[in-house]
Every structure is written in structure tokens, then in C-alpha cells.
Design an enzyme around this catalytic site. Structure first.
Site, mmCIF file in Angstrom:
data_model
loop_
_atom_site.group_PDB
_atom_site.id
_atom_site.type_symbol
_atom_site.label_atom_id
_atom_site.label_comp_id
_atom_site.label_asym_id
_atom_site.label_seq_id
_atom_site.Cartn_x
_atom_site.Cartn_y
_atom_site.Cartn_z
ATOM 1 C CB SER A 174 -0.924 0.013 1.217
ATOM 2 O OG SER A 174 -1.716 1.188 1.168
ATOM 3 C CE LYS B 289 -0.897 6.973 0.838
ATOM 4 N NZ LYS B 289 0.422 6.689 1.447
ATOM 5 C CB THR B 290 -3.227 4.048 3.896
ATOM 6 O OG1 THR B 290 -2.464 2.842 3.947
ATOM 7 C CG2 THR B 290 -3.983 4.217 5.207
ATOM 8 C CG MET C 123 4.850 9.069 0.548
ATOM 9 S SD MET C 123 5.609 9.964 -0.807
ATOM 10 C CE MET C 123 4.206 10.170 -1.900
ATOM 11 C CB CYS D 90 1.009 6.022 8.745
ATOM 12 S SG CYS D 90 1.783 7.422 7.889
ATOM 13 C CB VAL E 98 7.737 -4.648 8.392
ATOM 14 C CG1 VAL E 98 8.038 -5.777 9.353
ATOM 15 C CG2 VAL E 98 8.854 -4.538 7.341
ATOM 16 N N GLY F 115 12.996 -1.036 0.975
ATOM 17 C CA GLY F 115 13.962 -1.593 0.031
ATOM 18 C C GLY F 115 14.952 -2.536 0.687
ATOM 19 N N GLY G 96 8.686 -6.170 2.457
ATOM 20 C CA GLY G 96 9.931 -5.521 2.843
ATOM 21 C C GLY G 96 11.160 -6.135 2.209
HETATM 22 O O1 RRO Z 1 1.867 8.079 3.425
HETATM 23 C C1 RRO Z 1 2.903 7.789 4.055
HETATM 24 O O2 RRO Z 1 3.733 8.635 4.435
HETATM 25 C C2 RRO Z 1 3.208 6.400 4.449
HETATM 26 C C3 RRO Z 1 2.286 5.545 5.025
HETATM 27 BR BR1 RRO Z 1 0.493 5.994 5.251
HETATM 28 C C4 RRO Z 1 2.711 4.269 5.466
HETATM 29 O O3 RRO Z 1 1.943 3.450 6.012
HETATM 30 N N1 RRO Z 1 4.015 3.924 5.290
HETATM 31 C C5 RRO Z 1 4.902 4.774 4.721
HETATM 32 O O4 RRO Z 1 6.086 4.423 4.582
HETATM 33 N N2 RRO Z 1 4.483 5.999 4.290
#
Ligand code: RRO
Length: 310
Positions: A19, A43-44, A69, A128, A190, A219, A247
């Protein structure tokens, strides 16, 4: 050779996106759905649209990636509408990822899913690492248990949780004990290793803007941690809780290792971001080659069968 099943549904292979990668827009989701991946996850989503953190917020390094992000997404309804539409057209197995910006929002989102016509799987993101001021839920064991207890008081559809990496045997024990109290469909280990720091040596500068350069690491860097989490949870969780391994996958051998540790499905993030959806064909071919070399004809032949030296 790679065919497998999940919730009784037959999949071409065990591969999915992780995701967050290539699953923000309808166009990206359609590309995943049309790819060689066995399944995909959205995407979450939060209740409302979020722009996310300021850019640059994702950076590829030689050994992986760093991201902050900040949960940019088109809002819950956008993704629910997408999976409902595909469901109408006959899609069998879909994964809808959600998280709330508060305890109440988490409950509200899962109630909406429960009350909807959605028949697919929900991935509840408890990990997150990148929203300033919001700790990762699954590092708070009491909160995780309270939240899951309330969720399962009303939620009856298939539900999995996306976990952060743990680094201590006591934490594997404690989290597994909590998770075993609930009728979870799966555990996904993970998420990125939270709050790492990558540096541009020439510029003597961080490489992403949010949070002073701190971000989730993905990575190659994280494969041993990911494998340890998959293995540790497979050894501790009830057998009816499946495991998704995520992962550090860059080739078919990495996929094989995740399955050997007990993964039922395997997700790819950083390498999908770098290569695009063609990566699923390459990983499938490479996994088949490893299996052929070892004389295996199905992933069930070696799933969870990692040997130890005692
Ligand atoms: O959107 C992000 O910053 C993000 C999320 Br929701 C997540 O679960 N894992 C990640 O590495 N970035």
C-alpha cells in the site's frame, strides 16, 4: 506453478503491491489490476482527502528508499467507490487500506466499510510513520488492543492489520498475544522502518523535506528485519491468521525467502516504485526459476519451512 489461494479465492500468484506504491489514483489502480500481480491494495485512505507532506517527500537510494509522504490520498469514498465498482464487475479479491487521523475516525471508517456492500478485504494500517505529531498506533500495545477490541465488536468482514517492524523478542511475544485475541484474517509485516535518515554527502543535506529529513526506510536495507517479523509472527500467531510479507523484495529469491519464513502473500513497494508494474512479471518468472531449481511445484511445498541449526 505459482497459483495460490487466499480466503478460498484462487490467485495467479502471491504477489501484490505494498500500500502506498502505485495505488493512489484510479489510473494507477487499473494498471495494477491489469498487471501480473495476484492481487492489489489501495493507498491507505483517511476519511477526507489529504495533500500530504511538502515535496520532495520520496527519494530512491542505492539500497532502497526513504519516504515521508504524510498520507496523501483521495479520501475514503474515492477508494471505496473504486473497489465497489470493480466488485460489481466481478472482481473477486481486493484489499482496501484505511487508517484514521484519530481513534474515532478509525472506528468511523470501519463502520462505514461494515455497513457498505464491500465484500473484499480491509487492511487496517496501524503503522504510518510520517504524520507529524501522530505516533505509530502499533507501537502502543494498549491502544492497539483497545482499538481492535472495539473494531471487532461490530466488524465481521475480512480484516488484516499492517504492522510496523518490531526489534525485540519481547515485543513479538506481546504483540502476537494481543493479535491472537482477535479474528484477524491476516497480519502484514512490515511497514517501512520509521524515521530513518538518508543524507546527500556532496550537499551535506537531507534528501527529503518533511520532518527535517526523517522518513520511512524501504527496500534492500530492510529485508532482514522484514523476514524476522514474518518468521516471528508465523511462529506465534494462530494458524488461521495469514501472513503477508512485505519488505526488501527486489528479486525472486527474496520472494522465496519471505514464503520460507511463512508469508502467504508477498508485497513489493520500493522496487515497484522503481520499475513499475512490469516488476510482477519479472518476480513471477524469477520465483518460478528458483522453485524449478529446487524441484518445488507449488509455494505450499516450502511455505514456512525455514530450517534452523539446532
Ligand atoms: O503516506 C505515508 O507517508 C506512508 C504511510 Br500511510 C505508510 O503506512 N508507510 C509509509 O512508509 N508511508
Amino acid at each position: 506453478m505459482l497459483k495460490t489461494t487466499f480466503l478460498g479465492i484462487e490467485l495467479e500468484n502471491c504477489l501484490m503491491n505494498a500500500s502506498g506504491v502505485h495505488c493512489m489514483s484510479v489510473q494507477e489502480l487499473n494498471e495494477l489490476a491489469g498487471s501480473a500481480a495476484g492481487a492489489f491494495v489501495t493507498k491507505t485512505a483517511t476519511r477526507d482527502y489529504r495533500a500530504g507532506n511538502p515535496e520532495p517527500r520520496y527519494y530512491d537510494t542505492k539500497l532502497g528508499s526513504i519516504n515521508s509522504m504524510g498520507l496523501p490520498n483521495n479520501g475514503f469514498d474515492y477508494y471505496l467507490d473504486y473497489v465497489l465498482e470493480r466488485q460489481k464487475q466481478g472482481a473477486k479479491l481486493q484489499f482496501l487500506s484505511v487508517t484514521g487521523m484519530s481513534y474515532e475516525e478509525n472506528i468511523g471508517l470501519l463502520k462505514k466499510i461494515q455497513e457498505s456492500d464491500y465484500e473484499g478485504v480491509t487492511e487496517f494500517n496501524l503503522s504510518c510513520p510520517n504524520v507529524p505529531g501522530k505516533p505509530q498506533i502499533a507501537y502502543d500495545f494498549d491502544l492497539t488492543e483497545k482499538l481492535l477490541a472495539e473494531v471487532f465488536s461490530f466488524f465481521t468482514k475480512p480484516l488484516g492489520v499492517k504492522l510496523p517492524p518490531y526489534f525485540d523478542i519481547a515485543h513479538f511475544d506481546a504483540m502476537a498475544e494481543i493479535l491472537n485475541k482477535f479474528p484477524l484474517t491476516y497480519v502484514n509485516s512490515v511497514n517501512s522502518i520509521g524515521n530513518g535518515l538518508c543524507i546527500d554527502l556532496d550537499k551535506e543535506e537531507v534528501v527529503i523535506k518533511p520532518k527535517g529529513g526523517f522518513g520511512g526506510i524501504g527496500g534492500e536495507y530492510i529485508k532482514p528485519t522484514a523476514l524476522a517479523n514474518v518468521r516471528a509472527f508465523r511462529q506465534r500467531l494462530n494458524k488461521d491468521i495469514k501472513i503477508i510479507g512485505t519488505g526488501g523484495v527486489t528479486n525472486g529469491r527474496d520472494v522465496f525467502e519471505h514464503i520460507l519464513c511463512g508469508a502467504d502473500l508477498v508485497q513489493v513497494g520500493t522496487i515497484l516504485h522503481q520499475e513499475g508494474v512490469g516488476v510482477f512479471e519479472r518476480l513471477s518468472a524469477e520465483l518460478e526459476e528458483v522453485m524449478r531449481g529446487k524441484g518445488y511445484s507449488s509455494i505450499e511445498d516450502f511455505k514456512g519451512k525455514l530450517k534452523t541449526l539446532d
